[in-house]
Enzyme design. Structure first.
Site, PDB file in Angstrom:
ATOM      1  N   CYS A   1       0.838  -1.209   0.000  1.00  8.29           N
ATOM      2  CA  CYS A   1       0.000   0.000   0.000  1.00  8.29           C
ATOM      3  C   CYS A   1       0.870   1.255   0.000  1.00  8.29           C
ATOM      4  CB  CYS A   1      -0.883  -0.047   1.245  1.00  8.29           C
ATOM      5  SG  CYS A   1      -1.865   1.424   1.546  1.00  8.29           S
ATOM      6  N   HIS A   2       0.276   2.372  -0.403  1.00  5.17           N
ATOM      7  CA  HIS A   2       0.995   3.659  -0.431  1.00  5.17           C
ATOM      8  C   HIS A   2       1.536   4.045   0.936  1.00  5.17           C
ATOM      9  CE1 HIS A   2      -0.212   4.642  -4.528  1.00  5.17           C
ATOM     10  NE2 HIS A   2      -1.342   4.028  -4.225  1.00  5.17           N
ATOM     11  N   THR A   3       0.807   3.670   1.978  1.00  9.08           N
ATOM     12  CA  THR A   3       1.229   4.055   3.324  1.00  9.08           C
ATOM     13  C   THR A   3       2.560   3.383   3.695  1.00  9.08           C
ATOM     14  OG1 THR A   3      -1.102   4.163   3.836  1.00  9.08           O
ATOM     15  CG2 THR A   3       0.384   4.321   5.682  1.00  9.08           C
TER      16      THR A   3
ATOM     17  N   HIS B   1       0.742  -3.721   6.306  1.00  5.85           N
ATOM     18  CA  HIS B   1      -0.430  -3.621   7.193  1.00  5.85           C
ATOM     19  C   HIS B   1      -1.686  -4.188   6.544  1.00  5.85           C
ATOM     20  CE1 HIS B   1      -0.467  -0.103   4.625  1.00  5.85           C
ATOM     21  NE2 HIS B   1      -1.773  -0.064   4.783  1.00  5.85           N
ATOM     22  N   GLU B   2      -1.539  -4.818   5.357  1.00  2.01           N
ATOM     23  CA  GLU B   2      -2.732  -5.357   4.685  1.00  2.01           C
ATOM     24  C   GLU B   2      -2.643  -6.871   4.661  1.00  2.01           C
ATOM     25  OE1 GLU B   2      -3.281  -3.502   0.858  1.00  2.01           O
ATOM     26  OE2 GLU B   2      -3.529  -1.519   1.749  1.00  2.01           O
TER      27      GLU B   2
ATOM     28  N   CYS C   1     -11.811  -2.588  20.184  1.00  2.00           N
ATOM     29  CA  CYS C   1     -11.711  -3.226  21.504  1.00  2.00           C
ATOM     30  C   CYS C   1     -13.087  -3.610  22.031  1.00  2.00           C
ATOM     31  CB  CYS C   1     -10.988  -2.311  22.496  1.00  2.00           C
ATOM     32  SG  CYS C   1     -11.994  -0.946  23.143  1.00  2.00           S
TER      33      CYS C   1
ATOM     34  N   CYS D   1     -14.215   0.720  24.628  1.00  2.00           N
ATOM     35  CA  CYS D   1     -13.906   2.140  24.837  1.00  2.00           C
ATOM     36  C   CYS D   1     -15.113   2.998  24.447  1.00  2.00           C
ATOM     37  CB  CYS D   1     -12.663   2.550  24.055  1.00  2.00           C
ATOM     38  SG  CYS D   1     -12.917   2.676  22.276  1.00  2.00           S
TER      39      CYS D   1
ATOM     40  N   CYS E   1     -15.850   2.713  20.764  1.00  2.00           N
ATOM     41  CA  CYS E   1     -16.357   1.406  20.319  1.00  2.00           C
ATOM     42  C   CYS E   1     -17.819   1.225  20.721  1.00  2.00           C
ATOM     43  CB  CYS E   1     -15.507   0.281  20.900  1.00  2.00           C
ATOM     44  SG  CYS E   1     -13.989  -0.017  19.961  1.00  2.00           S
TER      45      CYS E   1
ATOM     46  N   CYS F   1     -11.381   3.476  17.538  1.00  2.00           N
ATOM     47  CA  CYS F   1     -11.119   2.830  18.833  1.00  2.00           C
ATOM     48  C   CYS F   1      -9.947   3.526  19.533  1.00  2.00           C
ATOM     49  CB  CYS F   1     -10.806   1.352  18.616  1.00  2.00           C
ATOM     50  SG  CYS F   1     -10.342   0.483  20.120  1.00  2.00           S
TER      51      CYS F   1
ATOM     52  N   ARG G   1      -4.120   3.319  20.743  1.00  2.00           N
ATOM     53  CA  ARG G   1      -3.627   4.293  19.767  1.00  2.00           C
ATOM     54  C   ARG G   1      -2.189   4.738  20.006  1.00  2.00           C
ATOM     55  NH1 ARG G   1      -7.619   6.352  16.533  1.00  2.00           N
ATOM     56  NH2 ARG G   1      -6.671   8.274  15.863  1.00  2.00           N
TER      57      ARG G   1
ATOM     58  N   CYS H   1      -7.459  -2.642   4.283  1.00  4.97           N
ATOM     59  CA  CYS H   1      -7.155  -1.200   4.176  1.00  4.97           C
ATOM     60  C   CYS H   1      -8.038  -0.517   3.128  1.00  4.97           C
ATOM     61  CB  CYS H   1      -5.666  -1.005   3.894  1.00  4.97           C
ATOM     62  SG  CYS H   1      -5.151   0.713   3.788  1.00  4.97           S
TER      63      CYS H   1
ATOM     64  N   ARG I   1      -3.217  -3.206  -7.057  1.00  6.33           N
ATOM     65  CA  ARG I   1      -2.537  -3.772  -5.906  1.00  6.33           C
ATOM     66  C   ARG I   1      -1.617  -4.930  -6.291  1.00  6.33           C
ATOM     67  NH1 ARG I   1      -3.154  -0.194  -3.041  1.00  6.33           N
ATOM     68  NH2 ARG I   1      -3.872  -0.109  -0.899  1.00  6.33           N
TER      69      ARG I   1
HETATM   70  N1  LIG Z   1      -9.055   7.415   5.186  1.00  9.88           N
HETATM   71  C1  LIG Z   1      -8.415   6.270   5.284  1.00  9.88           C
HETATM   72  O1  LIG Z   1      -8.587   5.529   6.252  1.00  9.88           O
HETATM   73  C2  LIG Z   1      -7.507   5.845   4.189  1.00  9.88           C
HETATM   74  C3  LIG Z   1      -7.120   4.497   4.040  1.00  9.88           C
HETATM   75  C4  LIG Z   1      -6.310   4.152   2.951  1.00  9.88           C
HETATM   76  C5  LIG Z   1      -5.888   5.122   2.082  1.00  9.88           C
HETATM   77  N2  LIG Z   1      -6.258   6.419   2.272  1.00  9.88           N
HETATM   78  C6  LIG Z   1      -5.874   7.504   1.342  1.00  9.88           C
HETATM   79  O2  LIG Z   1      -6.755   7.496   0.250  1.00  9.88           O
HETATM   80  C7  LIG Z   1      -6.122   8.051  -0.882  1.00  9.88           C
HETATM   81  C8  LIG Z   1      -6.266   7.112  -2.061  1.00  9.88           C
HETATM   82  O3  LIG Z   1      -5.600   5.886  -1.806  1.00  9.88           O
HETATM   83  P1  LIG Z   1      -5.401   4.839  -3.008  1.00  9.88           P
HETATM   84  O4  LIG Z   1      -4.701   3.669  -2.442  1.00  9.88           O
HETATM   85  O5  LIG Z   1      -6.676   4.636  -3.718  1.00  9.88           O
HETATM   86  O6  LIG Z   1      -4.384   5.687  -3.899  1.00  9.88           O
HETATM   87  P2  LIG Z   1      -4.028   5.626  -5.458  1.00  9.88           P
HETATM   88  O7  LIG Z   1      -2.820   6.466  -5.638  1.00  9.88           O
HETATM   89  O8  LIG Z   1      -3.993   4.224  -5.935  1.00  9.88           O
HETATM   90  O9  LIG Z   1      -5.253   6.330  -6.160  1.00  9.88           O
HETATM   91  C9  LIG Z   1      -5.369   7.701  -6.292  1.00  9.88           C
HETATM   92  C10 LIG Z   1      -6.009   7.985  -7.632  1.00  9.88           C
HETATM   93  O10 LIG Z   1      -6.235   9.386  -7.745  1.00  9.88           O
HETATM   94  C11 LIG Z   1      -6.036   9.764  -9.080  1.00  9.88           C
HETATM   95  N3  LIG Z   1      -5.784  11.195  -9.166  1.00  9.88           N
HETATM   96  C12 LIG Z   1      -4.657  11.879  -8.870  1.00  9.88           C
HETATM   97  N4  LIG Z   1      -4.826  13.190  -9.121  1.00  9.88           N
HETATM   98  C13 LIG Z   1      -6.085  13.346  -9.571  1.00  9.88           C
HETATM   99  C14 LIG Z   1      -6.838  14.454 -10.013  1.00  9.88           C
HETATM  100  N5  LIG Z   1      -6.318  15.694 -10.023  1.00  9.88           N
HETATM  101  N6  LIG Z   1      -8.115  14.251 -10.400  1.00  9.88           N
HETATM  102  C15 LIG Z   1      -8.643  13.006 -10.396  1.00  9.88           C
HETATM  103  N7  LIG Z   1      -7.953  11.910 -10.005  1.00  9.88           N
HETATM  104  C16 LIG Z   1      -6.697  12.081  -9.615  1.00  9.88           C
HETATM  105  C17 LIG Z   1      -4.850   8.921  -9.527  1.00  9.88           C
HETATM  106  O11 LIG Z   1      -4.802   8.806 -10.940  1.00  9.88           O
HETATM  107  C18 LIG Z   1      -5.131   7.597  -8.829  1.00  9.88           C
HETATM  108  O12 LIG Z   1      -5.842   6.703  -9.656  1.00  9.88           O
HETATM  109  C19 LIG Z   1      -4.677   8.309  -0.452  1.00  9.88           C
HETATM  110  O13 LIG Z   1      -4.569   9.666  -0.061  1.00  9.88           O
HETATM  111  C20 LIG Z   1      -4.517   7.398   0.724  1.00  9.88           C
HETATM  112  O14 LIG Z   1      -3.510   7.867   1.613  1.00  9.88           O
HETATM  113  C21 LIG Z   1      -7.058   6.785   3.288  1.00  9.88           C
HETATM  114 ZN   LIG Z   2      -3.019   0.525   3.281  1.00  6.06          ZN
HETATM  115 ZN   LIG Z   3     -12.276   0.605  21.397  1.00  7.42          ZN
END
Ligand SMILES: NC(=O)c1ccc[n+]([C@@H]2O[C@H](COP(=O)([O-])OP(=O)(O)OC[C@H]3O[C@@H](n4cnc5c(N)ncnc54)[C@H](O)[C@@H]3O)[C@@H](O)[C@H]2O)c1
Ligand SMILES: [Zn+2]
Ligand SMILES: [Zn+2]
Length: 366
Positions: A38-40, A60-61, A90, A93, A96, A104, A108, A167, A360
């Protein structure tokens, strides 16, 4: 066990032998079977994450099988199939116990600094502690995790698909199902068609949305969005809001979702939400210090903005339910798996992600 260790930010992960101690009270030893890249993980590996730490085992996945449980573990036993949860549940909390959130509070602080709940690590190398990434550390053959951070899933679920629910996929699905609670017959617009955005498209479809716009820069990803139920595909750019307003009688979408992490796109997602009741759900994670620029009048006239972490999914209950829906044929997970790699190829997984090659890469572990 073998694990992919991050020693130096910006350097490649090294696959090496490390020691993993037995699970203590409330902990579980899991033999990992599959893990998404994942990106993270890359964000931390690159050094861009200001709260990152090393040495650590990233990942983490994960999905796998419970090998052994420590003392006082009641809800899991050896042989159970599980998905790892960076967002635990949990069950006790204040959060939860409240249906409004999945945040949760139990572990943390320790988790954020790379420790198990008792403030120590189970991973080590020649006596040196190695920290647990996001409480998971799943780029490895095994992991030890708190019981509250493992969701028991249907043993029939294929691991390589189940791990995606750890994730991004649950985040997107949950943003539409839990956070926005999309109404049947509504119009939705999803910005970004990565794992999270595609999950949101699928979530909108499951909720019975009639029209689903999907916006992305990549034609390939828009084609995947079509497969998940998007009805209108739009190439990203400055005129996107205008185009969505034009095709919705000047109003905009009932629900919009942001899944790029770009604050300019977040602004577009707010502006593309319908006056009177449009709800914009932000799932993307912006860079540190960046802010979202919104004209307050848009809010006075009825638009709302919500944030969503892990799709509002209370993991131990929600992840197994989403996996059941996938197994019932309601969610088409296979197109998200673009590459299957070995643990030794984890750095290639990062390269593929940087090249935006597929959605992925999944590491096959056993
Ligand atoms: N909130 C959460 O719990 C949580 C969990 C996982 C990931 N995320 C976040 O969600 C986001 C997306 O994650 P992902 O794995 O799908 O990432 P990803 O990079 O695979 O997908 C992002 C998409 O956005 C597109 N994009 C970029 N610029 C753009 C624009 N100007 N207009 C339209 N589309 C555009 C890209 O082409 C790409 O397909 C990330 O910021 C990630 O950190 C959040
Ligand atoms: Zn992830
Ligand atoms: Zn909890």
């Amino acid at each position: 066990m073998r694990a992919a260790v991050l020693d130096e930010f910006g350097g490649p992960l090294t696959i090496e032998e490390v020691e993993l101690a037995e699970p203590r009270a409330g902990e579980v030893l899991v033999r990992l079977a599959a893990c998404g890249v994942c990106h993270t993980d890359l964000y931390t590996a690159s050094g861009a994450d200001p709260s990152g730490y090393a040495p650590t085992v990233l990942g983490h996945e994960g999905a796998g099988v419970v090998e052994r449980v420590g003392p006082d573990v009641a809800s899991l036993s050896s042989g159970d199939h599980v998905v790892t949860l960076f967002s635990p549940q949990c069950g006790e909390c204040v959060h939860c116990l409240d249906p409004r959130t999945n945040l949760c509070m139990a572990i943390r602080e320790q988790q954020n600094s790379g420790f198990l709940p008792d403030g120590t690590t189970r991973i080590s190398r020649d006596g040196e502690q190695i920290r647990h990434f996001m409480g998971c550390s799943t780029f490895a053959e095994y992991t030890v995790m708190p019981e509250i951070a493992l969701a028991r899933i249907d043993p029939e679920a294929p691991f390589e698909q189940a791990c995606l629910f750890a994730c991004g996929l649950s985040t997107g699905l949950g943003a539409a199902i839990n956070t926005a609670e999309v109404h049947p017959g509504s119009t939705c617009a999803v910005f970004g068609a990565g794992m999270v955005g595609l999950g949101a498209v699928a979530g909108c479809r499951l909720q019975g949305a009639e029209r689903i716009f999907c916006v992305d820069l990549s034609a390939e990803r828009l084609a995947l969005a079509r497969g998940q139920g998007a009805t209108d595909l739009i190439e990203g750019g400055e005129d996107v809001v205008e185009r969505i307003l034009e095709t919705t009688g000047g109003f905009g979408a009932d629900y919009t979702f942001e899944a790029t992490g770009n604050v300019e796109v977040m602004r577009q997602a707010v502006e593309a939400a319908r006056m009177a009741w449009g709800l914009c759900t932000v799932a993307g994670v912006a860079g540190r210090g960046e802010t979202l620029d919104v004209v307050p009048r848009l809010l006075i006239t009825g638009r709302r903005i919500a944030g969503s972490s892990f799709g509002g999914v209370k993991g131990r209950e929600g992840v197994p339910q989403l996996i059941e829906r996938a197994m019932a044929g309601e969610i088409d997970v296979a197109p998200f798996i673009s590459h299957r790699i070995s643990l030794d190829e984890v750095n290639r997984g990062f390269e593929l992600m940087e090249a935006q090659d597929g959605i992925r890469s999944v590491i096959e572990l056993s």
